[in-house]
Design an enzyme around this catalytic site. Structure first.
Site, PDB file in Angstrom:
ATOM      1  CB  SER A  25      -0.881   0.025   1.252  1.00  0.00           C
ATOM      2  OG  SER A  25      -1.461   1.325   1.435  1.00  0.00           O
ATOM      3  CE1 TYR A  39      -2.937   0.031   4.814  1.00  0.00           C
ATOM      4  CE2 TYR A  39      -3.952  -2.063   5.395  1.00  0.00           C
ATOM      5  CZ  TYR A  39      -3.595  -1.123   4.450  1.00  0.00           C
ATOM      6  OH  TYR A  39      -3.889  -1.354   3.121  1.00  0.00           O
TER       7      TYR A  39
HETATM    8  N1  LIG Z   1      -8.873  -1.131  -1.177  1.00  0.00           N
HETATM    9  C1  LIG Z   1      -7.864  -0.287  -1.080  1.00  0.00           C
HETATM   10  O1  LIG Z   1      -8.031   0.928  -1.225  1.00  0.00           O
HETATM   11  C2  LIG Z   1      -6.495  -0.771  -0.760  1.00  0.00           C
HETATM   12  C3  LIG Z   1      -6.266  -2.096  -0.396  1.00  0.00           C
HETATM   13  N2  LIG Z   1      -4.980  -2.496  -0.148  1.00  0.00           N
HETATM   14  C4  LIG Z   1      -4.668  -3.880   0.183  1.00  0.00           C
HETATM   15  O2  LIG Z   1      -5.236  -4.718  -0.803  1.00  0.00           O
HETATM   16  C5  LIG Z   1      -5.549  -5.983  -0.228  1.00  0.00           C
HETATM   17  C6  LIG Z   1      -6.992  -6.327  -0.545  1.00  0.00           C
HETATM   18  O3  LIG Z   1      -7.768  -5.292  -0.009  1.00  0.00           O
HETATM   19  P1  LIG Z   1      -9.303  -5.122  -0.393  1.00  0.00           P
HETATM   20  O4  LIG Z   1      -9.652  -5.957  -1.579  1.00  0.00           O
HETATM   21  O5  LIG Z   1      -9.599  -3.672  -0.400  1.00  0.00           O
HETATM   22  O6  LIG Z   1      -9.970  -5.737   0.915  1.00  0.00           O
HETATM   23  P2  LIG Z   1     -11.279  -6.614   1.125  1.00  0.00           P
HETATM   24  O7  LIG Z   1     -11.583  -6.514   2.587  1.00  0.00           O
HETATM   25  O8  LIG Z   1     -12.307  -6.240   0.118  1.00  0.00           O
HETATM   26  O9  LIG Z   1     -10.763  -8.103   0.812  1.00  0.00           O
HETATM   27  C7  LIG Z   1      -9.808  -8.647   1.641  1.00  0.00           C
HETATM   28  C8  LIG Z   1      -9.722 -10.114   1.304  1.00  0.00           C
HETATM   29  O10 LIG Z   1      -8.784 -10.701   2.202  1.00  0.00           O
HETATM   30  C9  LIG Z   1      -9.388 -11.830   2.789  1.00  0.00           C
HETATM   31  N3  LIG Z   1      -8.861 -12.068   4.136  1.00  0.00           N
HETATM   32  C10 LIG Z   1      -8.843 -11.220   5.187  1.00  0.00           C
HETATM   33  N4  LIG Z   1      -8.330 -11.831   6.269  1.00  0.00           N
HETATM   34  C11 LIG Z   1      -8.022 -13.108   5.889  1.00  0.00           C
HETATM   35  C12 LIG Z   1      -7.481 -14.252   6.545  1.00  0.00           C
HETATM   36  N5  LIG Z   1      -7.137 -14.220   7.834  1.00  0.00           N
HETATM   37  N6  LIG Z   1      -7.322 -15.394   5.836  1.00  0.00           N
HETATM   38  C13 LIG Z   1      -7.673 -15.442   4.519  1.00  0.00           C
HETATM   39  N7  LIG Z   1      -8.194 -14.409   3.840  1.00  0.00           N
HETATM   40  C14 LIG Z   1      -8.366 -13.259   4.521  1.00  0.00           C
HETATM   41  C15 LIG Z   1     -10.871 -11.512   2.837  1.00  0.00           C
HETATM   42  O11 LIG Z   1     -11.626 -12.707   2.929  1.00  0.00           O
HETATM   43  C16 LIG Z   1     -11.056 -10.830   1.500  1.00  0.00           C
HETATM   44  O12 LIG Z   1     -11.234 -11.772   0.487  1.00  0.00           O
HETATM   45  C17 LIG Z   1      -5.266  -5.849   1.271  1.00  0.00           C
HETATM   46  O13 LIG Z   1      -3.991  -6.383   1.554  1.00  0.00           O
HETATM   47  C18 LIG Z   1      -5.253  -4.337   1.488  1.00  0.00           C
HETATM   48  O14 LIG Z   1      -4.431  -3.968   2.578  1.00  0.00           O
HETATM   49  C19 LIG Z   1      -3.902  -1.635  -0.243  1.00  0.00           C
HETATM   50  C20 LIG Z   1      -4.106  -0.325  -0.571  1.00  0.00           C
HETATM   51  C21 LIG Z   1      -5.415   0.202  -0.841  1.00  0.00           C
HETATM   52  C1  LIG Z   2      -4.484   3.293   1.097  1.00  0.00           C
HETATM   53  C2  LIG Z   2      -4.732   2.381   2.281  1.00  0.00           C
HETATM   54  O1  LIG Z   2      -4.144   1.154   2.086  1.00  0.00           O
HETATM   55  C3  LIG Z   2      -6.189   2.304   2.511  1.00  0.00           C
HETATM   56  O2  LIG Z   2      -6.372   2.914   3.775  1.00  0.00           O
HETATM   57  C4  LIG Z   2      -7.324   2.242   4.487  1.00  0.00           C
HETATM   58  O3  LIG Z   2      -7.828   2.601   5.540  1.00  0.00           O
HETATM   59  C5  LIG Z   2      -7.643   0.966   3.897  1.00  0.00           C
HETATM   60  O4  LIG Z   2      -7.243   0.007   4.816  1.00  0.00           O
HETATM   61  C6  LIG Z   2      -6.857   0.938   2.598  1.00  0.00           C
HETATM   62  O5  LIG Z   2      -5.985  -0.155   2.628  1.00  0.00           O
END
Ligand SMILES: NC(=O)C1=CN([C@@H]2O[C@H](COP(=O)(O)OP(=O)(O)OC[C@H]3O[C@@H](n4cnc5c(N)ncnc54)[C@H](O)[C@@H]3O)[C@@H](O)[C@H]2O)C=CC1
Ligand SMILES: C[C@H](O)[C@@H]1OC(=O)[C@H](O)[C@@H]1O
Length: 256
Positions: free
Chosen positions: A146, A159
């Site tokens: 991130s 985080y």
């Molecule tokens: N959405 C955003 O703006 C951003 C997201 N990220 C990163 O991208 C990645 C995905 O984020 P999103 O799709 O937004 O989140 P989300 O919450 O929509 O999806 C997260 C996924 O990770 C899985 N997960 C969570 N804990 C788990 C565990 N203990 N075991 C197995 N699976 C698990 C969930 O089931 C889900 O499928 C994360 O690492 C997040 O930190 C990074 C920067 C920005």
């Molecule tokens: C940009 C960050 O990763 C963003 O900030 C948050 O609060 C969410 O967790 C996203 O990951």
């Protein structure tokens, strides 16, 4: 032919957190590029929906439920995956979560949950898959970090520390495993609309704060991460390793 290929025909890719959000988008995109995608997260019903969506588009996917905070589960499920596929070409460490506390309010439990989910899991998955990749002609590992691991945000110190750790882990694994043909990279997204961020982006004031520091003046759509991830995971990125590609609408270069 000078143009490199973004195609993943015949490749097998493990994607964690593939049930929704960024992981689901990458699973759909990598499948469209020809990969057989192996979907891992805790929620089997979500994974089955993504599998059905991939199959409806003519692709191939498998569901392997896994809690990535359990190292024992990682070892067991990765072993099961290798019994089925024998070789894995791509690993995407995407699973992650956040608890947005002020530093003075962070509890030890929050620290453990965020660190275990975001970075310990990525390391343990990389170790389980990467050591096998080294024995099977190499591969590509991509972690979803991130911008929070590179610049200071108000989204929580733990985080941020977890995402910064992923960036440094990427460099050291790339350093250690390069000679075995294993490339290790990261992508660093800014805000993308997913279940993790939906409630934040629905707050007009919060959204305006995001847009004020984003040169492209919009948040990202998860489909816009497919290209950067494919570049780093395919032959198109064959000489790229140890890098973090920020996919951020220009946010990390924003000055004043
Ligand atoms: N959405 C955003 O703006 C951003 C997201 N990220 C990163 O991208 C990645 C995905 O984020 P999103 O799709 O937004 O989140 P989300 O919450 O929509 O999806 C997260 C996924 O990770 C899985 N997960 C969570 N804990 C788990 C565990 N203990 N075991 C197995 N699976 C698990 C969930 O089931 C889900 O499928 C994360 O690492 C997040 O930190 C990074 C920067 C920005
Ligand atoms: C940009 C960050 O990763 C963003 O900030 C948050 O609060 C969410 O967790 C996203 O990951």
């Amino acid at each position: 032919m000078l143009l490199p290929s973004f195609r993943l025909d015949g490749k097998k890719a493990i994607i964690t957190g593939a049930g929704r959000g960024i992981g689901r988008a990458l699973a759909l995109g990598f499948s469209e590029a020809g990969a057989e995608v192996i979907l891992c997260s805790r929620t089997k019903s979500e994974l089955e929906q993504v599998k059905a969506e991939i199959e409806s588009r003519g692709g191939s996917a498998a569901v392997f439920p896994m809690d990535v905070t359990s190292t024992e589960e990682i070892k067991q499920v990765v072993a099961e995956i290798y019994q089925t596929y024998h070789q894995i070409d791509i690993l995407i460490n995407n699973a992650g979560m956040n608890i947005r506390s002020k530093a003075s309010d962070v509890t030890e439990d929050e620290w453990v949950r965020i660190m275990d989910t975001n970075v310990k899991s990525a390391f343990m998955m990389s170790q389980a898959v990467g050591t096998r990749m080294q024995e099977n002609n190499g591969g590509s590992i991509l972690s979803v970090s991130s911008v929070a691991g590179h610049v200071a945000l108000k989204t929580g110190v733990v985080y941020a520390a977890s995402k910064a750790a992923m960036i440094q882990m990427t460099k050291v694994l790339a350093y250690e495993w390069g000679s075995s043909g294993v490339r290790v990279n990261s992508i660093g997204p800014w805000y993308f609309e997913t279940p993790l961020t939906k409630h934040l982006l629905e707050d007009e004031n919060y959204l305006n704060d995001i847009l004020a520091v984003t040169p492209l003046k919009r948040v990202g759509q998860v489909e816009e991460l497919i290209g950067p991830a494919l570049f780093l995971s395919s032959e198109a990125g064959s000489y790229v390793t140890g890098q973090t590609l920020f996919v951020d609408g220009g946010m990390t270069i924003n000055g004043f």
